[in-house]
Motif scaffolding. Structure first.
Motif, PDB file in Angstrom:
ATOM      1  N   LYS A   2       0.834  -1.207   0.000  1.00  0.00           N
ATOM      2  CA  LYS A   2       0.000   0.000   0.000  1.00  0.00           C
ATOM      3  C   LYS A   2       0.862   1.248   0.000  1.00  0.00           C
ATOM      4  O   LYS A   2       0.612   2.191  -0.742  1.00  0.00           O
ATOM      5  CB  LYS A   2      -0.924  -0.016   1.217  1.00  0.00           C
ATOM      6  N   LYS A   6       1.236   4.108  -2.886  1.00  0.00           N
ATOM      7  CA  LYS A   6       1.065   5.528  -2.557  1.00  0.00           C
ATOM      8  C   LYS A   6       2.257   6.332  -3.056  1.00  0.00           C
ATOM      9  O   LYS A   6       2.107   7.443  -3.575  1.00  0.00           O
ATOM     10  CB  LYS A   6       0.901   5.677  -1.051  1.00  0.00           C
ATOM     11  N   PRO A  26      -4.675   4.592  -4.072  1.00  0.00           N
ATOM     12  CA  PRO A  26      -3.756   3.496  -3.836  1.00  0.00           C
ATOM     13  C   PRO A  26      -4.424   2.272  -3.255  1.00  0.00           C
ATOM     14  O   PRO A  26      -4.006   1.155  -3.503  1.00  0.00           O
ATOM     15  CB  PRO A  26      -2.749   4.099  -2.846  1.00  0.00           C
ATOM     16  N   ALA A  27      -5.453   2.458  -2.454  1.00  0.00           N
ATOM     17  CA  ALA A  27      -6.114   1.303  -1.870  1.00  0.00           C
ATOM     18  C   ALA A  27      -6.664   0.398  -2.921  1.00  0.00           C
ATOM     19  O   ALA A  27      -6.480  -0.805  -2.901  1.00  0.00           O
ATOM     20  CB  ALA A  27      -7.255   1.778  -0.990  1.00  0.00           C
ATOM     21  N   SER A 385      -7.194   4.080   0.348  1.00  0.00           N
ATOM     22  CA  SER A 385      -6.326   2.910   0.272  1.00  0.00           C
ATOM     23  C   SER A 385      -6.652   1.920   1.372  1.00  0.00           C
ATOM     24  O   SER A 385      -6.894   0.737   1.121  1.00  0.00           O
ATOM     25  CB  SER A 385      -4.857   3.325   0.411  1.00  0.00           C
TER      26      SER A 385
END
Length: 649
Positions: A2, A6, A26-27, A385
């Motif tokens: 994660k 990011k 990003p999640a 995320s």
């Protein structure tokens, strides 16, 4: 993974600024599960248990809002054609003490708006008014796209971001002044046509201009203004009463608009709304979570919402099907949606963010599940995320991922993939180009593995197929494209299909310019030190030689001051300021590189005179010439990065 996602997304964000960020949160971009997944049994929670679902989301949201300094958030989740959860968190307006209401609180959804535009396009395709593979100039009345390449741009390429446009936006992408609204889509797009920098259909490069152009085509083909078309043909049939793409926002809806905030000195500070103006089809949506649930239901139910048919089933399936794929094993770009594989599940999605708001919409067609989430400030990207990763881990748990075996043949080829890569989504022609100067990804080859990042963010990948690598200890994948000689030319992360990267040529390389500028700066410093130490000696020189020395000192001082001003004024520009206007300080700064060029020309001419007339000693003439060449090198930097003159898009 994660944090790594990011990091990469942050790099992508720097290319164009926060308001231009259109990639997935990003999640949602958690890596895909490879075919080497072990058969470990896992138990999924029951998504039909609404009490447990609510408790789970409440727990996630409450922790995130506190830890990530988020003032307000909203979520809606649908399954099998029904809303199973719609809930607001925090404040819609802190000063007024107004809480977020999922039915009436209107969040700015930025580029998630594009899904409305793409849906409108598919409606016109369905009606036979548009063809996906016809030259878009056929449909455009108010402007024409230049015929830079033999191949025309088609609607399919606009929808898959493969039209080949460069990125742009400095000074005109957004505005915060409602008095400037409304703004004509046609006029804006005609004024800011970006350069075509690669043949259409060849490579993806996310484009706000392309999406806005599609919206203009909807307007001109249908004969209905874009705002009205979306209202009449999408919002009305889906009973989306708290949704608009209009700017300024209709007065009747203003009370529901959520205030965006940033954290300053430990206090939530209200920020002005940003407006897309003529780029409305790319990001002007302001919508409630419940209304977005209606939109998700329609897309998950073969285009049907209640008794209304937004799109026919065949059209919906076409829109959701892969339309461009970087590599056969990587997630594809559909017609408007971007594919992800989260915990082995195929997801079609679209994210959006402006300088404050962060939004994501995720559909799982095979499970008839959709999630919409939006945040009004704080670290919304990290929140999305964590939430999406936790959601899929709970309801669609991933199997254990094993590190793949590496064949000797594949291992021996790893070194060729090492190098510096830059995003295809960048500018080539305008001042915008400079903002990609330091946005490059370095790929290292160590012990038959590829390493990206460093420290806690470092990720290691091993080859599993030619041009395909899997994360060690994870499921993330990266893929490459190679030319006819077998040399890798492009790469893509499996969580960012719309933003591939390409090899960084020498003259775009950050390290190249840092080395050159560093050497030049050293030479300039020696000039200043020498001037201070040799003042008495210089006073005794003939007048013409003294003026030559003064020119070198002036050039050195100006050459050192100009890059400092570049950092202070240009690189440190507020994102909102950068994208909404050309500031007086930027206009004033741009005189500095021009004056540097003038001084450089003078230095080169005086260098010739100094050698011809044998000024000073040979070593001092060499040093003077090195100063002139250093000024030339620095001038070349400003020329290459479009900082020489007022090069606005």
């Amino acid at each position: 993974m994660k944090r790594f996602c990011k990091l990469i997304l942050a790099a992508a964000l720097l290319v164009v600024g926060a308001s231009l960020f259109e990639a997935q949160s990003p999640a949602a971009a958690e890596p895909s599960v490879s075919a080497l997944t072990a058969n470990t049994k896992t138990t999924a929670a029951d998504l039909n248990d609404e009490a447990q679902l609510t408790a789970f989301v409440d727990g996630m949201m409450n922790v995130q809002m506190d830890n990530l300094k988020i003032p307000g958030a909203v979520i809606s989740i649908v399954k099998d054609g029904k809303i199973v959860l719609a809930k607001g968190y925090g404040h819609a307006n802190i000063a007024e003490g107004k809480s977020v209401d999922p039915a009436t609180s209107l969040f700015r959804i930025a580029s998630t708006t594009k899904l409305f535009t793409w849906t409108a396009v598919m409606q016109l395709v369905e009606q036979g008014k548009l063809d996906l593979d016809t030259d878009v100039n056929t449909y455009l009345k108010s402007l024409q796209i230049p015929n830079t390449y033999p191949q025309p741009i088609t609607m399919r390429q606009l929808m898959t971001h493969t039209a080949g446009f460069e990125e742009g936006g400095v000074g005109y992408q957004i505005t915060t002044d409602p008095k400037k609204l409304p703004i004509s889509i046609a006029d804006t797009l005609a004024k800011h046509i970006p350069a075509r920098v690669r043949p259409p259909g060849e490579m993806a490069s996310y484009s706000n201009y392309g999406a806005s152009l599609a919206g203009l085509i909807v307007e001109e083909v249908s004969g209905i203004p874009y705002d009205d078309y979306i209202e009449q043909n999408i919002f009305a049939p889906l009973d989306m009463k708290n949704a608009t793409v209009q700017e300024p926002i209709p007065m009747t809806m203003v009370p529901g608009v959520v205030q965006g905030y940033s954290m300053e000195n430990g206090i939530f500070t209200a920020k002005p709304l940003t407006f897309e103006g003529g780029f409305r089809p790319a990001g002007s949506g302001t919508v409630s979570a419940v209304d977005m649930a209606h939109f998700m239901v329609a897309h998950l139910q073969q285009g049907r919402y209640g008794e209304k048919q937004l799109l026919q089933p065949d059209t919906t399936r076409l829109m959701h099907a892969p339309a461009f794929q970087f590599h056969k094993r990587m997630p594809a770009l559909d017609l408007g949606f971007e594919e992800l594989r989260i915990n082995g599940v195929r997801v079609i999605s679209h994210g959006g963010a402006d300088t404050v708001f962060n939004t994501g919409l995720y559909l799982v067609p095979d499970k008839k599940v959709g999630v919409f989430v939006s945040y009004s400030g704080g670290d919304g990207g990290a929140a999305a995320s964590g939430l999406m990763k936790a959601f899929f881990n709970r309801y669609f748990p991933v199997k254990e991922v094993l590190s793949p075996p590496v064949s000797a043949e594949l291992a021996s080829s790893v070194k060729k993939y090492a190098g510096s890569y830059q995003f295809t989504r960048r500018n080539h022609s305008d001042i915008d180009k400079f903002f990609s100067f330091m946005v490059q990804i370095n790929v290292k080859a160590v012990d038959n593995q590829l390493i990206i990042g460093s420290g806690a963010e470092q990720q290691v990948f091993v080859p599993i197929e030619p041009d395909l690598f899997q994360q060690v200890g994870g499921s993330g994948e990266i893929a490459f494209r190679s030319d006819e000689s077998g040399k890798p030319t492009h790469m893509v992360f499996d969580f960012l299909a719309s933003m591939p990267l390409e090899r960084t040529p020498l003259f775009d390389g950050t390290n190249f310019w840092f080395l050159l500028l560093g050497i030049s700066a050293f030479v300039f410093i020696t000039v200043l030190i020498g001037f201070i130490c040799r003042r008495r000696e210089i006073k005794l020189m003939p007048t013409v030689q003294k003026w030559a020395i003064r020119l070198s000192v002036t050039t050195a001082a100006w050459a050192l001051a100009t890059p400092v001003a570049t950092v202070v004024i240009v690189l440190n520009m507020d994102l909102l300021e950068r994208l909404s206007r050309i500031s007086p300080s930027l206009n004033l700064y741009l005189w500095m590189p021009i004056l540097l060029v003038a001084l450089t020309v003078a230095m080169l001419l005086v260098s010739v005179i100094a050698w011809r007339n044998k000024y000073w000693t040979i070593l001092k003439r060499i040093h003077f010439t090195l100063v002139a060449l250093s000024a030339l090198a620095m001038s070349s930097f400003f020329y290459h990065w479009n900082l020489l003159g007022w090069q606005f898009g």
